[in-house]
Design a protein around this motif. Structure first.
Motif, PDB file in Angstrom:
ATOM      1  N   ASP A 242      29.638  45.405  30.362  1.00 29.05           N
ATOM      2  CA  ASP A 242      28.190  45.403  30.154  1.00 29.05           C
ATOM      3  C   ASP A 242      27.839  46.688  29.427  1.00 29.05           C
ATOM      4  O   ASP A 242      27.722  47.743  30.051  1.00 29.05           O
ATOM      5  N   TYR A 243      27.756  46.605  28.112  1.00 27.89           N
ATOM      6  CA  TYR A 243      27.392  47.760  27.293  1.00 27.89           C
ATOM      7  C   TYR A 243      26.608  47.265  26.090  1.00 27.89           C
ATOM      8  O   TYR A 243      26.678  46.098  25.720  1.00 27.89           O
ATOM      9  N   GLU A 244      25.852  48.160  25.510  1.00 28.64           N
ATOM     10  CA  GLU A 244      25.031  47.780  24.360  1.00 28.64           C
ATOM     11  C   GLU A 244      25.904  47.249  23.245  1.00 28.64           C
ATOM     12  O   GLU A 244      26.956  47.818  22.984  1.00 28.64           O
ATOM     13  N   PRO A 245      25.540  46.141  22.658  1.00 32.75           N
ATOM     14  CA  PRO A 245      24.253  45.483  22.820  1.00 32.75           C
ATOM     15  C   PRO A 245      24.251  44.287  23.771  1.00 32.75           C
ATOM     16  O   PRO A 245      23.291  43.535  23.783  1.00 32.75           O
ATOM     17  N   GLY A 246      25.310  44.049  24.557  1.00 35.82           N
ATOM     18  CA  GLY A 246      25.264  42.886  25.437  1.00 35.82           C
ATOM     19  C   GLY A 246      26.353  42.876  26.489  1.00 35.82           C
ATOM     20  O   GLY A 246      27.256  43.703  26.500  1.00 35.82           O
ATOM     21  N   ARG A 247      26.247  41.879  27.400  1.00 32.00           N
ATOM     22  CA  ARG A 247      27.262  41.645  28.421  1.00 32.00           C
ATOM     23  C   ARG A 247      28.315  40.705  27.855  1.00 32.00           C
ATOM     24  O   ARG A 247      28.008  39.859  27.032  1.00 32.00           O
ATOM     25  N   ARG A 248      29.557  40.820  28.361  1.00 28.79           N
ATOM     26  CA  ARG A 248      30.622  39.995  27.824  1.00 28.79           C
ATOM     27  C   ARG A 248      31.773  39.839  28.808  1.00 28.79           C
ATOM     28  O   ARG A 248      31.894  40.601  29.749  1.00 28.79           O
TER      29      ARG A 248
ATOM     30  N   TYR B 139      23.461  38.430  24.420  1.00 29.52           N
ATOM     31  CA  TYR B 139      22.533  39.501  24.069  1.00 29.52           C
ATOM     32  C   TYR B 139      21.189  39.319  24.762  1.00 29.52           C
ATOM     33  O   TYR B 139      20.256  40.068  24.506  1.00 29.52           O
TER      34      TYR B 139
END
Length: 127
Positions: free
Chosen positions: A104-110, A126
């Protein structure tokens, strides 16, 4: 200039089985299927404007024996953007795959998962 990726093409063990789980997990549909290069068979599965072609030659393909991250020209992973990461992860698990490397880091979770043919997917949201 506006551009977008239209498709990616992968050799798989069983195009029908791969197309099925791609439709189940990502909500895609089959756009085309039929005979392909070198007497193989391919299925194009995706949305109306982009897709993944899953292809099998007439003889069983061989699995790569080297790490994809250490092979020039090897594909490291395919990234797919989804609206609901948690619901997609549940469908990935239901399809029999194991989600790994949650972040979970910019720009989204993955998260990532590897399918039965050794193809790594990154699923990102996003939202």
């Amino acid at each position: 200039m506006t551009t977008h990726l239209e498709h990616a093409n992968f050799t798989v063990t069983n195009p029908e089985a791969t197309a099925k789980w791609l439709c189940d997990v990502f909500g895609w549909h089959i756009r085309w299927q039929g005979g392909a290069i070198d007497d193989g068979y391919a299925i194009h599965v995706g949305s109306d404007d982009s897709y993944v072609a899953v292809y099998a030659p007439p003889v069983a393909p061989q699995k790569a024996t080297r790490s994809r991250y250490r092979t020039i020209g090897g594909m490291n992973h395919l990234g797919v953007v989804v609206d609901d990461l948690d619901a997609t992860e549940a469908r990935v698990k239901a399809a029999g795959f194991t989600p790994i490397n949650h972040a979970d880091y910019e720009p989204g979770r993955r998260f990532y998962f590897v399918d039965g043919d050794g193809i790594e997917f990154e699923v990102v949201s996003y939202a």
